[in-house]
Design a protein around this motif. Structure first.
Motif, short mmCIF file in Angstrom:
data_model
loop_
_atom_site.label_atom_id
_atom_site.label_comp_id
_atom_site.label_asym_id
_atom_site.label_seq_id
_atom_site.Cartn_x
_atom_site.Cartn_y
_atom_site.Cartn_z
N SER A 1 44.09 43.47 51.79
CA SER A 1 43.38 44.75 51.85
C SER A 1 42.59 44.94 50.55
CB SER A 1 44.37 45.90 52.01
OG SER A 1 45.19 46.01 50.84
N ALA A 2 41.87 46.05 50.48
CA ALA A 2 41.10 46.34 49.26
C ALA A 2 42.01 46.44 48.04
CB ALA A 2 40.31 47.63 49.44
N GLY B 1 32.53 50.83 47.73
CA GLY B 1 32.18 51.16 46.35
C GLY B 1 33.38 51.59 45.54
N LEU B 2 34.24 52.40 46.14
CA LEU B 2 35.46 52.84 45.45
C LEU B 2 36.39 51.67 45.17
CD1 LEU B 2 36.21 56.14 47.40
CD2 LEU B 2 35.43 55.94 45.03
N ALA B 3 36.41 50.69 46.07
CA ALA B 3 37.27 49.52 45.87
C ALA B 3 36.82 48.68 44.67
CB ALA B 3 37.28 48.66 47.14
N LEU B 4 35.52 48.72 44.36
CA LEU B 4 34.99 47.96 43.22
C LEU B 4 35.10 48.73 41.90
CD1 LEU B 4 31.73 46.50 44.82
CD2 LEU B 4 33.90 45.34 44.47
N LEU B 5 35.50 49.98 41.98
CA LEU B 5 35.50 50.84 40.80
C LEU B 5 36.45 50.38 39.68
CD1 LEU B 5 33.87 53.29 40.10
CD2 LEU B 5 35.70 54.75 40.96
N VAL C 1 30.53 41.97 50.30
CA VAL C 1 30.36 41.46 51.67
C VAL C 1 31.72 41.35 52.36
CG1 VAL C 1 29.65 39.47 53.04
CG2 VAL C 1 28.21 40.24 51.15
N TRP C 2 32.73 40.86 51.65
CA TRP C 2 34.08 40.74 52.22
C TRP C 2 34.66 42.12 52.56
CZ3 TRP C 2 38.80 42.21 49.63
CH2 TRP C 2 39.97 41.88 50.34
N LEU C 3 34.48 43.07 51.65
CA LEU C 3 35.03 44.40 51.88
C LEU C 3 34.44 45.05 53.12
CD1 LEU C 3 35.01 45.75 48.21
CD2 LEU C 3 37.06 45.39 49.61
N GLN C 4 33.13 44.86 53.33
CA GLN C 4 32.47 45.54 54.45
C GLN C 4 32.46 44.70 55.73
OE1 GLN C 4 28.93 48.02 53.39
NE2 GLN C 4 29.18 47.14 51.36
N SER C 5 32.17 43.41 55.60
CA SER C 5 32.11 42.56 56.79
C SER C 5 33.49 42.04 57.18
CB SER C 5 31.16 41.38 56.55
OG SER C 5 29.87 41.83 56.25
N GLY C 6 34.31 41.71 56.19
CA GLY C 6 35.63 41.17 56.47
C GLY C 6 36.66 42.23 56.79
N LEU C 7 36.70 43.31 56.00
CA LEU C 7 37.69 44.37 56.19
C LEU C 7 37.17 45.53 57.01
CD1 LEU C 7 39.41 44.59 52.67
CD2 LEU C 7 39.99 43.14 54.63
N GLY C 8 35.84 45.59 57.19
CA GLY C 8 35.27 46.68 57.99
C GLY C 8 35.20 48.00 57.27
N SER D 1 44.39 44.60 47.35
CA SER D 1 44.80 43.26 46.91
C SER D 1 44.00 42.78 45.70
CB SER D 1 44.64 42.26 48.07
OG SER D 1 45.38 42.64 49.19
N ILE D 2 42.82 43.32 45.51
CA ILE D 2 41.98 42.85 44.41
C ILE D 2 41.90 43.85 43.26
CG2 ILE D 2 40.57 41.41 45.94
CD1 ILE D 2 38.42 43.59 45.85
N ALA D 3 42.54 45.01 43.39
CA ALA D 3 42.38 46.07 42.39
C ALA D 3 42.84 45.64 41.00
CB ALA D 3 43.15 47.32 42.83
N ALA D 4 44.03 45.03 40.89
CA ALA D 4 44.54 44.64 39.58
C ALA D 4 43.65 43.58 38.94
CB ALA D 4 45.97 44.12 39.72
N GLY D 5 43.22 42.61 39.75
CA GLY D 5 42.34 41.57 39.21
C GLY D 5 41.01 42.12 38.74
N LEU D 6 40.46 43.07 39.50
CA LEU D 6 39.20 43.69 39.09
C LEU D 6 39.36 44.42 37.75
CD1 LEU D 6 37.92 45.18 42.47
CD2 LEU D 6 36.79 43.41 41.12
N ALA D 7 40.48 45.12 37.58
CA ALA D 7 40.71 45.86 36.33
C ALA D 7 40.83 44.91 35.15
CB ALA D 7 41.98 46.70 36.46
N VAL D 8 41.56 43.79 35.31
CA VAL D 8 41.70 42.82 34.22
C VAL D 8 40.34 42.22 33.88
CG1 VAL D 8 42.72 40.61 33.56
CG2 VAL D 8 44.10 42.30 34.77
N ALA D 9 39.57 41.85 34.90
CA ALA D 9 38.23 41.32 34.65
C ALA D 9 37.36 42.35 33.95
CB ALA D 9 37.59 40.89 35.97
N GLY D 10 37.51 43.63 34.31
CA GLY D 10 36.73 44.68 33.68
C GLY D 10 37.04 44.84 32.20
N VAL D 11 38.30 44.69 31.83
CA VAL D 11 38.66 44.73 30.41
C VAL D 11 37.97 43.58 29.68
CG1 VAL D 11 40.55 44.51 28.75
CG2 VAL D 11 40.86 45.88 30.82
N GLY D 12 37.95 42.41 30.30
CA GLY D 12 37.28 41.27 29.69
C GLY D 12 35.80 41.51 29.51
#
Length: 460
Positions: A347-348, A295-299, A281-288, A350-361
């Motif tokens: 920006s998108a 979808g690519l940002a969540l990858l 919701v933030w990526l699409q409504s907040g960042l447009g 900003s969350i890439a590193a955190g998403l990757a660390v969470a994904g490893v977990g």
């Protein structure tokens, strides 16, 4: 080649079932725009599916024992396909939510029977190969979901997210008829219908109360009433299960601190995925961003989870689930914390590193979760342990989306709301990690493997 038809059928169905839990995350803003649906309705589009899954996991196991895994699997595919058509044709949010619940019925049948089908067909080295392929397909569905959902939503509309299931259902049913029919077994005890109703009432009331609290912004009389109803239904469920001759869930198991701790860890493991709804919701409504870019940002999370699952499966085999599960929850919490701190200039990326660390977990937690659950109970309770694990996992995701919705709507801006969600998800992950390190037991050699084997083959 013929012996791998059952694996192909199970993998096709599992891919489709899991895809529908992740593909929708980037389609929700589009659904809200076309159907004029508020955030609370969008929460239910996501929640009703996982709620039905959570409620029906345990009774679906009884139906599988009664009618056979192949029969229930094919029936589940038919229901899932029909409901997908209904979702794609839904004229408003109310109809979409209702048909999405029906889709959850088919999804529960697919989820419960997949392992039983593999366990009934494959043995020895073939079982190892089958489970390896099955695990890879599971990770692939998680990785492909956000991107596929973005492509379909942006170029064909959100309804294509559901229509894409139809050819997959037809192909999977055709392949499923090649699975050998299981030998008939004595009919088990009847499904514990009063227990199903009480559990469903508890879970639905609690989820609705949390969703309503997010709309009102404060405790209201309807919210308090629903919470009381949920508590009464939970008490009734416990009473029914204590008296039932064939309970859905032996509530006496929760007197074991180790089992209760593992179930709480299962719930905590869903926090990172529940937060993705509001990240989208933030990526699409907040960042447009458009659906594809969102979808690519969540990858990073999906790819990191997929790669970790593949690489760690064999290397961590036999390691203490306490250490692996605790580490997975810790990384999940750290990853969510790394994503927080968003502001108007974020920006998108900003969350890439955190998403990757969470994904490893998340990738570490998957294989360790089953071993931890089986280690908490005697080997003869393996079937019920597996049912409890899948139920608590789905229920955790449902409640997570509802709780995070309250936090998101109280955050003012999209970035402020998402910060609240991510901090809460981080806290849940870290608390689960501490619980795992202290109370999750170490398995006795061979017991977890025996329990898994019995569960796969449907033995009790």
């Amino acid at each position: 080649m013929r012996k791998w038809w059952p694996l192909a059928a199970v993998c096709l169905g599992t891919f489709m079932f899991l895809l529908d839990t992740t593909v929708l995350s980037v389609a929700l803003p589009g659904i809200g725009a076309e159907l004029s649906a508020p955030l609370s309705s969008l929460q239910w589009v996501a929640n009703v599916y996982t709620l039905v899954l959570a409620v029906l996991m345990l009774p679906m196991g009884s139906l599988t024992d009664r009618f056979g895994a192949r029969t229930v699997y094919i029936a589940g595919l038919a229901v899932f396909g029909a409901a997908s058509l209904g979702c794609g044709l839904a004229p408003n949010a109310g109809v979409l939510i209702a048909v999405r619940g029906v889709q959850g019925i088919g999804g529960a049948a697919l989820a419960v029977t997949s392992f039983a089908l593999l366990g009934a067909v494959y043995r020895g080295p073939d079982m190892g190969r089958a489970m390896g392929v099955f695990g890879a397909v599971t990770g692939l569905a998680a990785a492909a979901g956000p991107v596929l959902g973005g492509v379909l939503t942006q170029y064909l509309g959100w309804r294509a997210v559901f229509f894409v299931n139809l050819p997959l259902v037809v192909a999977t049913i055709a392949v499923s008829f090649r699975i050998p029919a299981a030998e008939r077994r004595p009919a088990p005890a009847r499904v514990d219908l009063p227990g199903v109703v009480a559990f469903a009432l508890c879970a639905a009331s609690l989820t609705y109360a949390l969703t309503l609290a997010g709309e009102d912004g404060r405790p209201s009389l309807p919210v308090i009433g629903l919470l009381v109803l949920a508590a009464l239904a939970l008490a009734a469920f416990a009473r029914i299960e204590l008296r039932a001759s064939a309970p859905l869930l032996d509530v006496r198991l929760f007197s074991r601190a180790s089992f209760s701790a593992v179930m709480m860890c299962v719930v905590a493991s869903t926090a990172a995925f529940a937060a993705l709804v509001y990240t989208s919701v933030w990526l699409q409504s907040g960042l447009g961003l458009g659906p594809v870019r969102a979808g690519l940002a969540l990858l990073p999370l999906a790819l990191a989870s997929f790669a970790t699952s593949l690489l760690s499966g064999r290397r961590l085999h036999g390691r203490s689930p306490r250490a692996v599960l605790g580490t997975g929850l810790l990384l999940s919490g750290i990853g969510c914390a790394l994503q927080a701190g968003l502001d108007a200039g974020s920006s998108a990326g900003s969350i890439a590193a955190g998403l990757a660390v969470a994904g490893v977990g998340v990738g570490l937690m998957g294989p360790a979760m089953g071993a931890a659950v089986f280690a908490a109970l005697p080997p003869e309770r393996g079937g019920m342990a597996a049912g409890a694990m899948t139920t608590f996992r789905q229920l955790g995701q449902t409640l997570g989306v509802a709780v995070f919705g309250v936090l998101f709507q109280q955050g003012g801006t999209a970035s402020g709301g998402l910060n609240r969600v991510l901090i809460a998800a981080a806290g849940i992950g870290l608390a689960g990690a501490a619980l795992a390190r202290v109370l999750v037991p170490r398995p006795v050699a061979g017991e977890a493997t025996d329990a898994v084997r019995r569960d796969l083959t449907g033995s009790r």
